[in-house]
Scaffold this active site. Structure first.
Site, mmCIF file in Angstrom:
data_model
loop_
_atom_site.group_PDB
_atom_site.id
_atom_site.type_symbol
_atom_site.label_atom_id
_atom_site.label_comp_id
_atom_site.label_asym_id
_atom_site.label_seq_id
_atom_site.Cartn_x
_atom_site.Cartn_y
_atom_site.Cartn_z
ATOM 1 N N PHE A 227 0.620 -0.432 0.486
ATOM 2 C CA PHE A 227 -0.053 0.233 -0.375
ATOM 3 C C PHE A 227 1.230 1.522 -0.239
ATOM 4 O O PHE A 227 1.629 1.413 0.824
ATOM 5 C CB PHE A 227 -0.809 0.128 1.296
ATOM 6 C CG PHE A 227 -2.136 1.171 1.091
ATOM 7 C CD1 PHE A 227 -3.164 0.933 0.484
ATOM 8 C CD2 PHE A 227 -1.750 1.858 2.157
ATOM 9 C CE1 PHE A 227 -4.108 1.629 0.630
ATOM 10 C CE2 PHE A 227 -2.681 2.447 2.280
ATOM 11 C CZ PHE A 227 -4.135 3.192 1.691
ATOM 12 N N ASP B 259 3.028 -3.403 9.823
ATOM 13 C CA ASP B 259 2.117 -2.977 9.391
ATOM 14 C C ASP B 259 1.130 -3.825 9.598
ATOM 15 O O ASP B 259 1.052 -5.255 9.025
ATOM 16 C CB ASP B 259 2.221 -2.119 7.813
ATOM 17 C CG ASP B 259 1.379 -1.611 7.965
ATOM 18 O OD1 ASP B 259 -0.505 -2.372 8.411
ATOM 19 O OD2 ASP B 259 1.286 -0.557 7.768
ATOM 20 N N TYR C 260 -9.731 0.858 11.796
ATOM 21 C CA TYR C 260 -11.010 0.777 11.381
ATOM 22 C C TYR C 260 -10.951 -0.167 9.998
ATOM 23 O O TYR C 260 -12.545 -0.060 8.945
ATOM 24 C CB TYR C 260 -11.137 1.873 10.503
ATOM 25 C CG TYR C 260 -9.600 2.925 9.330
ATOM 26 C CD1 TYR C 260 -9.739 2.045 8.308
ATOM 27 C CD2 TYR C 260 -9.370 3.817 9.972
ATOM 28 C CE1 TYR C 260 -8.943 2.549 7.529
ATOM 29 C CE2 TYR C 260 -8.340 3.869 9.076
ATOM 30 C CZ TYR C 260 -7.793 3.568 7.556
ATOM 31 O OH TYR C 260 -6.597 3.788 6.691
ATOM 32 N N LYS C 261 -10.358 -0.833 9.749
ATOM 33 C CA LYS C 261 -10.350 -2.715 8.767
ATOM 34 C C LYS C 261 -11.596 -3.450 10.071
ATOM 35 O O LYS C 261 -12.360 -2.989 10.454
ATOM 36 C CB LYS C 261 -9.819 -2.483 8.042
ATOM 37 C CG LYS C 261 -8.909 -1.843 7.111
ATOM 38 C CD LYS C 261 -7.616 -1.340 6.751
ATOM 39 C CE LYS C 261 -7.158 0.106 5.918
ATOM 40 N NZ LYS C 261 -5.778 -0.964 5.588
ATOM 41 N N ARG D 117 -11.699 -7.142 -5.137
ATOM 42 C CA ARG D 117 -10.808 -7.788 -4.246
ATOM 43 C C ARG D 117 -12.185 -7.979 -2.977
ATOM 44 O O ARG D 117 -12.497 -6.910 -3.026
ATOM 45 C CB ARG D 117 -10.041 -6.276 -3.444
ATOM 46 C CG ARG D 117 -9.371 -6.730 -1.907
ATOM 47 C CD ARG D 117 -8.157 -5.562 -1.895
ATOM 48 N NE ARG D 117 -8.705 -5.013 -1.579
ATOM 49 C CZ ARG D 117 -8.659 -3.627 -0.655
ATOM 50 N NH1 ARG D 117 -7.252 -3.961 0.267
ATOM 51 N NH2 ARG D 117 -9.126 -2.916 0.124
HETATM 52 C C1 LIG Z 1 -5.143 0.586 5.213
HETATM 53 C C2 LIG Z 1 -3.716 1.123 5.171
HETATM 54 C C3 LIG Z 1 -3.371 1.957 5.542
HETATM 55 C C4 LIG Z 1 -3.746 3.569 5.895
HETATM 56 O O1 LIG Z 1 -3.361 4.447 6.578
HETATM 57 P P1 LIG Z 1 -4.100 5.764 6.740
HETATM 58 O O2 LIG Z 1 -2.571 6.518 7.434
HETATM 59 O O3 LIG Z 1 -4.644 4.962 8.162
HETATM 60 O O4 LIG Z 1 -4.236 6.648 5.447
HETATM 61 C C5 LIG Z 1 -1.980 2.359 5.241
HETATM 62 N N1 LIG Z 1 -0.892 1.236 5.078
HETATM 63 C C6 LIG Z 1 -1.261 -0.107 4.926
HETATM 64 C C7 LIG Z 1 -0.816 -1.177 4.316
HETATM 65 C C8 LIG Z 1 -3.340 -0.072 5.243
HETATM 66 O O5 LIG Z 1 -4.000 -1.563 4.492
#
Ligand SMILES: *Cc1c(COP(=O)(O)O)cnc(C)c1O
Length: 415
Positions: A129, A200, A225-226, A374
């Protein structure tokens, strides 16, 4: 179960035997919707609205500033961190809930750079990401060129680690493919070279057992939030192993990380515990709702969640590959459930209009460019009959060419 006997009734029977099925009742989902996007934004727990109402009307409206003490607002980041810790295999005092994943990553990467002043390289996964890589590039830029970011793909990571590596910062479950990295092996490999391991957990926290302590991880970040159902934009979390606390400054040295925030001293002195990773005043309304989602998780057994997640994703793959055979879907996630997080991706050249048609039919997944559809499976509120029905609607869309309708070709800003 063979394919001949695999029908909706068989899926209903699996739901009837599912020990997690009653937890579905603790979430509010629109009637008829099959929500397969809990890996992007978790569903709303039923208790969220009442909790929000209480925070707004009583804690804020009536008690006003007293609530920093009386409602425990000031300690909320640490108290929620301690509550989340068991889901991550962390000890009390090693996790704090605050800020965003991007911000927390900046803090821990910067701390890692400070802990390894003689080294130059941060290793991340290029296909990860992107915010993770962007943040690492910002950390490197802030060092004025001393530090550089090296982007590798999964099979190159182990070999890229050497005595110049500051840290390996990998997302445990890949956001797109759902591939699960071997946290224990990569951490051990990094530490054998004197580097740090940063994880992460955005796509693993709440979806599968995580053992930061058992793997001897150095730092971790992730969002709530996931799979943790904290609500849109709810604060993220940050893990720092006990041994690193008080050892290096993170650069966003705000007053909440100060050893004595209410002494109002002119100079910064860090806390020597997890609170050194705090910056300033937190979004209390949003943070209070994190607890509602967490409480549902703490009522469930994480091994049962993982077992159901693997069964749901196996079922989905099998049904798509058989019932949509010939329609061009190519599995883009590991076939082996043990190597896969709680999501399934398929590559399809017409993935975007197909996903729009699915969403119009009440099956909510998402699309990741250039060609990935997905689907996330949150075992707390997705059942086996839901998987059957989702594939049923996909079959209708593919067999009837419904995805070719003009209204499904339009692009929205958020996919
Ligand atoms: C969802 C996600 C984020 C989200 O980052 P925000 O700071 O909340 O926007 C970051 N890294 C990964 C790998 C994610 O899946």
């Amino acid at each position: 179960m063979t394919l001949d006997t695999l029908d909706r009734a068989a899926c209903e029977a699996m739901d009837a035997a599912d020990p997690l099925a009653p937890l579905r009742n603790r979430f509010d989902l629109p009637e008829g919707m099959i929500y397969l996007d809990g890996n992007s934004l978790g569903a709303m727990p039923k208790g969220a609205a009442a909790r929000a109402h209480d925070v707004v009307t009583r804690e804020w409206g009536t008690d006003l500033i007293k609530s920093w003490n009386s409602a425990g607002w000031f300690d909320l980041p640490v108290r929620l961190g301690d509550k989340l810790a068991p889901l991550l295999g962390a000890a009390p005092g090693e996790v704090v809930v605050c800020d965003s994943t991007s911000q927390n990553l900046f803090k821990v990467l910067s701390a890692a750079v400070a802990l390894r002043p003689e080294r130059r390289v941060l290793i991340l996964e290029g296909s990860n990401f992107p915010t993770n890589n962007y943040i690492a590039q910002g950390v490197a830029a802030a060092t004025g060129g001393r530090v550089e970011v090296r982007l590798c793909e999964k099979d190159e990571i182990a070999d890229a680690i050497d005595e110049d590596t500051i840290a390996v910062a990998i997302t445990h479950v890949h956001y797109k493919s759902g591939h699960v990295h071997d946290m224990a092996a990569i951490t051990a490999r990094a530490q054998a070279a004197g580097a740090l391991a940063i994880w992460d957990l955005c796509h693993s926290a709440g979806a599968m057992p995580v053992d930061l302590g058992g793997c001897n991880a150095d730092f971790a970040v992730g969002c709530t939030y996931k799979y943790l159902n904290g609500g849109p934009g709810s604060p993220a979390f940050l893990f720092a192993a006990q041994r690193h606390q008080g050892q290096a400054l993170q650069p966003v040295t705000g007053w909440w990380g100060h050893a004595a925030p209410f002494a109002f001293e002119p100079g910064y002195r860090p806390q020597h515990d997890i609170r050194q990773f705090l910056i300033g005043t937190q979004p209390i309304l949003s943070m209070a709702l994190v607890e509602v989602g967490l409480d549902i998780h703490l009522a469930a057994d994480m091994d049962a969640i993982r077992a159901k997640s693997m069964a749901l994703t196996d079922l989905f793959i099998r049904l798509v590959e058989t019932r949509c055979a010939g329609h061009g879907f190519k599995l883009a996630s590991p076939r082996d459930a043990a190597a896969r997080g709680s999501q399934v991706s398929f590559a399809h050249a017409d993935g975007y209009p197909i996903m729009r048609a699915l969403i119009a039919a009440g099956v909510i997944g998402d699309f990741r460019a250039p060609d990935t559809v997905r689907f996330g499976f949150t075992p707390l509120y997705v059942g086996f009959a839901d998987v059957w029905d989702a594939v049923d609607r996909l079959v209708t869309i593919m067999d009837g060419d419904i995805w070719k309708l003009p209204e499904h070709q339009v692009r929205d800003a958020v996919t």
